[in-house]
Design an enzyme around this catalytic site. Structure first.
Site, PDB file in Angstrom:
ATOM      1  CB  SER A 106       5.348  -1.912  12.166  1.00 51.87           C
ATOM      2  OG  SER A 106       4.970  -0.579  12.495  1.00 51.87           O
ATOM      3  N   GLY A 123       2.800   2.252  11.039  1.00 51.33           N
ATOM      4  CA  GLY A 123       3.808   3.308  10.929  1.00 51.33           C
ATOM      5  C   GLY A 123       4.535   3.613  12.226  1.00 51.33           C
ATOM      6  CG  ASN A 140      -1.751   1.219   1.375  1.00 46.76           C
ATOM      7  OD1 ASN A 140      -1.812   2.041   0.468  1.00 46.76           O
ATOM      8  ND2 ASN A 140      -2.407   1.352   2.521  1.00 46.76           N
ATOM      9  CD  GLU A 163      -3.022   5.431   6.932  1.00 44.30           C
ATOM     10  OE1 GLU A 163      -2.982   5.431   5.686  1.00 44.30           O
ATOM     11  OE2 GLU A 163      -2.100   4.958   7.637  1.00 44.30           O
ATOM     12  CE  LYS A 218      -0.256   3.195   4.883  1.00 42.01           C
ATOM     13  NZ  LYS A 218      -0.176   3.321   6.326  1.00 42.01           N
ATOM     14  CD  GLU A 246      -3.244  -2.328   7.536  1.00 44.30           C
ATOM     15  OE1 GLU A 246      -2.177  -2.544   6.968  1.00 44.30           O
ATOM     16  OE2 GLU A 246      -3.858  -1.257   7.424  1.00 44.30           O
ATOM     17  CG  HIS A 285      -5.837   1.807   5.455  1.00 39.22           C
ATOM     18  ND1 HIS A 285      -5.421   2.727   6.398  1.00 39.22           N
ATOM     19  CD2 HIS A 285      -4.791   0.981   5.238  1.00 39.22           C
ATOM     20  CE1 HIS A 285      -4.165   2.458   6.726  1.00 39.22           C
ATOM     21  NE2 HIS A 285      -3.761   1.394   6.040  1.00 39.22           N
TER      22      HIS A 285
HETATM   23  P1  13P Z   1       3.178   0.398   7.718  1.00 41.31           P
HETATM   24  O1  13P Z   1       3.667  -0.894   7.099  1.00 41.31           O
HETATM   25  O2  13P Z   1       3.914   1.606   7.193  1.00 41.31           O
HETATM   26  O3  13P Z   1       3.110   0.325   9.198  1.00 41.31           O
HETATM   27  O4  13P Z   1       1.670   0.615   7.193  1.00 41.31           O
HETATM   28  C1  13P Z   1       0.771  -0.419   7.321  1.00 41.31           C
HETATM   29  C2  13P Z   1      -0.435  -0.068   6.566  1.00 41.31           C
HETATM   30  O5  13P Z   1      -1.204   0.787   6.957  1.00 41.31           O
HETATM   31  C3  13P Z   1      -0.670  -0.782   5.302  1.00 41.31           C
HETATM   32  O6  13P Z   1      -1.961  -0.559   4.825  1.00 41.31           O
END
Ligand code: 13P
Length: 243
Positions: A203, A164, A9, A93, A11, A158, A91
């Site tokens: 992560s 992150g 992803n 976010e 983002k 997740e 997601h």
């Molecule tokens: P990270 O791998 O940067 O922690 O992000 C995970 C994520 O949100 C994937 O959709």
């Protein structure tokens, strides 16, 4: 057996100049026994499909309607038209920043399936829910109300606090959630439930991927930061292929 899948992803990262990363990923994906999916920003989807002989492309969100007066939004049909086969939905976010609830996520998943996309439905608990012993209950409730009545989906667990941050749950915490998700899918879809891939996200890095993939009912990963550089992403693909 569920397919083993690694999803990257990107983002809100990525310009045309970053497309060279996909060439290296493509070589690794061609050798891998796993399904590899890259979800770049929408602006790069068409370009990415040109390089995607050995991996699939996904969107990061879609609108629940097929078309209409929704400035700034993209429909599932548009993603499919651009060459995508998957779409990430729900997601954290999106749930947090765009106030998307599970009912909307479910509508989006139905729209995605109608457009022949596989939705990757994300669920996960907050740190407060984890610390108060509510993780399993909250994740199951979120999944139950986000799921369409169609087993052509991928699920991504997740934990919000692991995204992150460099923090990850213990392997037994990951397995506990993945086991409970599997139970829910089996209840919901019968034998088809055991074929749905359940990914872990939050992560995931080259140095922890192998351990995470050892967890019960962990069929792959949804990777954020470490999917942006082929040098980080390829070892994660290899860890899943070897496992
Ligand atoms: P990270 O791998 O940067 O922690 O992000 C995970 C994520 O949100 C994937 O959709």
């Amino acid at each position: 057996m569920p397919a083993k899948i690694v999803v990257g992803n990107w983002k809100m990262h990525g310009l045309q100049e970053n497309m060279s990363e996909l060439q290296a990923i493509s070589i690794s994906a061609a050798k891998s026994s796993c399904d590899i999916v890259i979800c770049p920003p929408a602006t790069l989807i068409q370009l990415a499909t040109k390089l995607s002989r050995s991996f699939s492309i996904g969107g990061q969100d879609c609108h629940q309607e097929e078309f209409g007066a929704y400035t700034g939004d993209i429909s599932a049909q548009m993603l499919a038209d651009a060459g995508a086969d998957y779409v990430i939905l729900g997601h954290s976010e999106r749930r947090e920043n765009h106030l998307e609830n599970s009912a909307i996520v479910k509508e989006k998943a139905i729209a995605a399936i109608e457009a022949n996309l596989t939705p990757i439905i994300c669920v996960g608990e907050t740190l407060q829910q984890r610390e108060s012993g509510q993780a399993v209950i909250k994740v199951n409730a979120q999944l139950q109300s986000s799921l369409p009545q169609n087993s052509n989906v991928v699920i991504a667990y997740e934990p919000i606090w692991a995204i992150g941050t460099g923090l990850i749950p213990t392997l037994s915490e990951i397995s506990e959630i993945h086991d409970s998700i599997r139970g829910l899918l089996n209840k919901e879809f019968g034998p088809l439930g055991s074929k749905i891939s359940i990914l872990y996200g939050g992560s995931v890095k080259p140095d922890n991927a192998r351990k995470i993939f050892g967890g019960a009912n962990v069929n792959g990963a949804l990777v954020g930061g470490a999917s942006l550089k082929s040098n980080d992403f390829i070892p994660i693909i290899e860890a899943l292929s070897d496992g």
